[in-house]
Design a protein around this motif. Structure first.
Motif, mmCIF file in Angstrom:
data_model
loop_
_atom_site.group_PDB
_atom_site.id
_atom_site.type_symbol
_atom_site.label_atom_id
_atom_site.label_comp_id
_atom_site.label_asym_id
_atom_site.label_seq_id
_atom_site.Cartn_x
_atom_site.Cartn_y
_atom_site.Cartn_z
ATOM 1 N N TYR A 63 0.830 -1.219 0.000
ATOM 2 C CA TYR A 63 0.000 0.000 0.000
ATOM 3 C C TYR A 63 0.860 1.263 0.000
ATOM 4 C CZ TYR A 63 -3.701 -3.282 0.563
ATOM 5 O OH TYR A 63 -4.560 -4.329 0.334
ATOM 6 N N ARG A 115 -4.207 -5.857 -2.214
ATOM 7 C CA ARG A 115 -4.377 -7.302 -2.008
ATOM 8 C C ARG A 115 -5.829 -7.739 -2.138
ATOM 9 N NH1 ARG A 115 -0.167 -7.844 1.858
ATOM 10 N NH2 ARG A 115 1.592 -8.774 0.799
ATOM 11 N N HIS A 143 -11.364 -7.512 -4.962
ATOM 12 C CA HIS A 143 -12.607 -6.872 -5.390
ATOM 13 C C HIS A 143 -12.532 -5.344 -5.303
ATOM 14 C CE1 HIS A 143 -12.523 -8.192 -1.219
ATOM 15 N NE2 HIS A 143 -12.953 -6.970 -0.963
ATOM 16 N N HIS A 190 -7.084 3.782 5.514
ATOM 17 C CA HIS A 190 -7.422 2.827 6.586
ATOM 18 C C HIS A 190 -6.192 2.015 6.982
ATOM 19 C CE1 HIS A 190 -9.249 -0.493 8.741
ATOM 20 N NE2 HIS A 190 -8.721 -1.330 7.860
ATOM 21 N N VAL A 191 -5.433 1.561 5.985
ATOM 22 C CA VAL A 191 -4.243 0.746 6.281
ATOM 23 C C VAL A 191 -3.197 1.590 7.017
ATOM 24 C CG1 VAL A 191 -2.356 -0.608 5.276
ATOM 25 C CG2 VAL A 191 -4.645 -0.762 4.285
ATOM 26 N N GLY A 217 -4.447 2.290 10.489
ATOM 27 C CA GLY A 217 -4.426 1.012 11.219
ATOM 28 C C GLY A 217 -3.015 0.673 11.677
ATOM 29 N N THR A 218 -2.025 1.013 10.828
ATOM 30 C CA THR A 218 -0.625 0.764 11.202
ATOM 31 C C THR A 218 -0.238 1.642 12.403
ATOM 32 O OG1 THR A 218 -0.132 0.267 8.898
ATOM 33 C CG2 THR A 218 1.741 0.764 10.306
ATOM 34 N N SER A 236 -16.667 -4.619 1.150
ATOM 35 C CA SER A 236 -15.740 -5.579 1.757
ATOM 36 C C SER A 236 -16.231 -7.013 1.606
ATOM 37 C CB SER A 236 -15.521 -5.231 3.230
ATOM 38 O OG SER A 236 -16.254 -6.073 4.052
ATOM 39 N N ALA A 237 -15.283 -7.946 1.802
ATOM 40 C CA ALA A 237 -15.608 -9.363 1.599
ATOM 41 C C ALA A 237 -16.286 -9.973 2.828
ATOM 42 C CB ALA A 237 -14.340 -10.129 1.271
ATOM 43 N N ASN A 245 -16.900 -7.563 10.073
ATOM 44 C CA ASN A 245 -16.129 -6.319 10.066
ATOM 45 C C ASN A 245 -16.923 -5.153 10.643
ATOM 46 O OD1 ASN A 245 -13.474 -6.640 9.188
ATOM 47 N ND2 ASN A 245 -14.122 -6.924 7.069
ATOM 48 N N TRP A 297 -14.798 -1.347 18.008
ATOM 49 C CA TRP A 297 -13.472 -0.693 18.120
ATOM 50 C C TRP A 297 -13.654 0.793 18.426
ATOM 51 C CZ3 TRP A 297 -9.462 0.171 13.616
ATOM 52 C CH2 TRP A 297 -8.175 0.247 14.142
ATOM 53 N N GLN A 307 -6.973 -7.813 16.821
ATOM 54 C CA GLN A 307 -7.764 -8.898 16.233
ATOM 55 C C GLN A 307 -7.506 -9.066 14.735
ATOM 56 O OE1 GLN A 307 -10.585 -8.656 13.995
ATOM 57 N NE2 GLN A 307 -10.444 -6.452 13.729
ATOM 58 N N ARG A 365 -5.718 -13.004 9.317
ATOM 59 C CA ARG A 365 -4.678 -13.224 8.308
ATOM 60 C C ARG A 365 -3.941 -14.531 8.580
ATOM 61 N NH1 ARG A 365 -6.996 -8.969 7.533
ATOM 62 N NH2 ARG A 365 -6.298 -7.317 6.133
HETATM 63 C C1 HEM Z 1 -11.638 -3.529 14.161
HETATM 64 C C2 HEM Z 1 -10.656 -3.150 13.374
HETATM 65 C C3 HEM Z 1 -10.691 -3.223 11.873
HETATM 66 C C4 HEM Z 1 -11.724 -3.403 11.009
HETATM 67 C C5 HEM Z 1 -13.185 -3.597 11.322
HETATM 68 C C6 HEM Z 1 -11.179 -3.407 9.669
HETATM 69 C C7 HEM Z 1 -11.930 -3.511 8.506
HETATM 70 C C8 HEM Z 1 -11.400 -3.603 7.241
HETATM 71 C C9 HEM Z 1 -12.159 -3.684 6.023
HETATM 72 C C10 HEM Z 1 -13.685 -3.645 5.929
HETATM 73 C C11 HEM Z 1 -11.293 -3.800 5.003
HETATM 74 C C12 HEM Z 1 -11.623 -3.965 3.522
HETATM 75 C C13 HEM Z 1 -11.592 -5.450 3.221
HETATM 76 C C14 HEM Z 1 -12.260 -5.840 1.938
HETATM 77 O O1 HEM Z 1 -12.562 -4.978 1.114
HETATM 78 O O2 HEM Z 1 -12.506 -7.044 1.782
HETATM 79 C C15 HEM Z 1 -9.974 -3.796 5.564
HETATM 80 C C16 HEM Z 1 -8.822 -3.936 4.840
HETATM 81 C C17 HEM Z 1 -7.567 -3.870 5.400
HETATM 82 N N1 HEM Z 1 -7.238 -3.587 6.705
HETATM 83 FE FE1 HEM Z 1 -8.526 -3.340 8.186
HETATM 84 N N2 HEM Z 1 -9.830 -3.245 9.753
HETATM 85 C C18 HEM Z 1 -9.493 -3.114 11.077
HETATM 86 C C19 HEM Z 1 -8.241 -2.884 11.606
HETATM 87 C C20 HEM Z 1 -7.094 -2.852 10.867
HETATM 88 C C21 HEM Z 1 -5.792 -2.608 11.415
HETATM 89 C C22 HEM Z 1 -5.473 -2.303 12.871
HETATM 90 C C23 HEM Z 1 -4.919 -2.736 10.401
HETATM 91 C C24 HEM Z 1 -3.438 -2.541 10.543
HETATM 92 C C25 HEM Z 1 -2.646 -2.121 9.611
HETATM 93 C C26 HEM Z 1 -5.674 -3.058 9.197
HETATM 94 C C27 HEM Z 1 -5.144 -3.318 7.948
HETATM 95 C C28 HEM Z 1 -5.886 -3.609 6.818
HETATM 96 C C29 HEM Z 1 -5.284 -3.947 5.539
HETATM 97 C C30 HEM Z 1 -3.790 -4.095 5.247
HETATM 98 C C31 HEM Z 1 -6.347 -4.101 4.653
HETATM 99 C C32 HEM Z 1 -6.277 -4.409 3.134
HETATM 100 C C33 HEM Z 1 -6.507 -5.874 2.882
HETATM 101 C C34 HEM Z 1 -5.207 -6.617 2.821
HETATM 102 O O3 HEM Z 1 -4.274 -6.149 2.156
HETATM 103 O O4 HEM Z 1 -5.140 -7.683 3.452
HETATM 104 N N3 HEM Z 1 -7.000 -3.103 9.523
HETATM 105 N N4 HEM Z 1 -10.054 -3.662 6.925
#
Ligand code: HEM
Length: 233
Positions: free
Chosen positions: A50, A59, A62, A77-78, A81-82, A130-131, A136, A143, A175, A180
């Protein structure tokens, strides 16, 4: 867990010295190291693609190219989240809380305002595409709610409650990792058929539920156990 986001004030009647009331500080420092290594593994696995800002490297299969804001919001978001993953590990580090409370306060603010809150809100914004939307959505709302409750109780100096809410918030940040692990390491062991769309959907939805259910149960167990330890002492 995080004692407070605002520890500059002296401890009041409802602010027991949680840190010193708890034994096993050494063990907690070691746990913090374990959590940090797990978080670093996840960041190393997920962040680089990213950082390129190239939608072709996303990754998620969709990605909606017809919706111009889908990819930028996913990246935001990523990134946030980091920030949440890194700062939450600082927040739970007993040594840092005890020796550098000012750093704890600042990383707490960064966790809330540059990590958990923006990342949770952005997760809700991209949720329709999202998938695993059901799991989620529950995780994102929980959260946001636990983080806001943790912030409020710290500001009101209700430190016992603050500790409880931040334990949940921490569990919900971490979580993301277990889903993953399930997808990358566990299911391939059983030669799971990701090519079958129904099975792929089942795996993705399960991955969203499994992490936060397990982590919240663990957080609750930890809270009960440390409460018993404190009472016994
Ligand atoms: C309760 C906490 C979280 C929720 C509900 C959440 C939710 C989501 C959702 C809805 C997507 C899109 C997935 C899709 O389109 O299928 C996503 C993608 C992603 N999230 Fe989160 N997320 C959370 C926390 C985090 C955290 C803390 C990180 C840390 C970096 C993170 C990293 C990512 C990444 C890297 C993706 C892209 C998908 C991938 O490359 O695997 N998320 N997340």
């Amino acid at each position: 867990m995080s004692q407070t986001l605002n520890t500059s004030e002296p401890a009041g009647p409802e602010s027991p010295d949680i840190e010193s009331a708890q034994p096993n500080s050494r063990r907690r420092n070691i746990w913090t190291l374990v959590f940090s290594l797990i978080a670093l593994w996840f960041i190393n696995h997920s962040l680089p693609v990213y950082l390129s800002l190239d939608p072709n490297q996303a990754r998620i299969p969709h990605l909606r190219r017809d919706i111009p804001w889908h990819y930028p919001l996913l990246v935001a978001h990523v990134f946030s989240g980091t920030v949440a993953l890194v700062t939450v590990c600082l927040q739970v580090w007993p040594w840092l809380r005890r020796n550098h409370p000012a750093v704890h306060r600042w990383s707490g603010r960064i966790y809330v305002f540059a990590g958990a809150l923006p990342s949770g809100l952005l997760a809700l914004a991209i949720m329709p595409f999202s998938a695993g939307p059901a799991g989620n959505t529950v995780a994102a709302v929980a959260w946001l709610a636990t983080t806001v409750a943790g912030l409020r109780t710290a500001r009101q100096r209700r430190y016992r409650e603050h500790r409880r809410w931040m334990a949940y918030s921490f569990a919900l940040t971490m979580q993301i990792i277990w889903g993953r692990v399930l997808l990358i390491y566990v299911l391939p062991l059983f030669e799971y058929n990701f090519a079958d769309p129904a099975k792929l959907n089942l795996a993705l939805e399960t991955a969203t539920w499994i992490g936060f259910v397990i982590n919240l149960l663990l957080a609750q167990w930890w809270l009960e156990r440390t409460a018993r330890d404190t009472t016994r002492r």
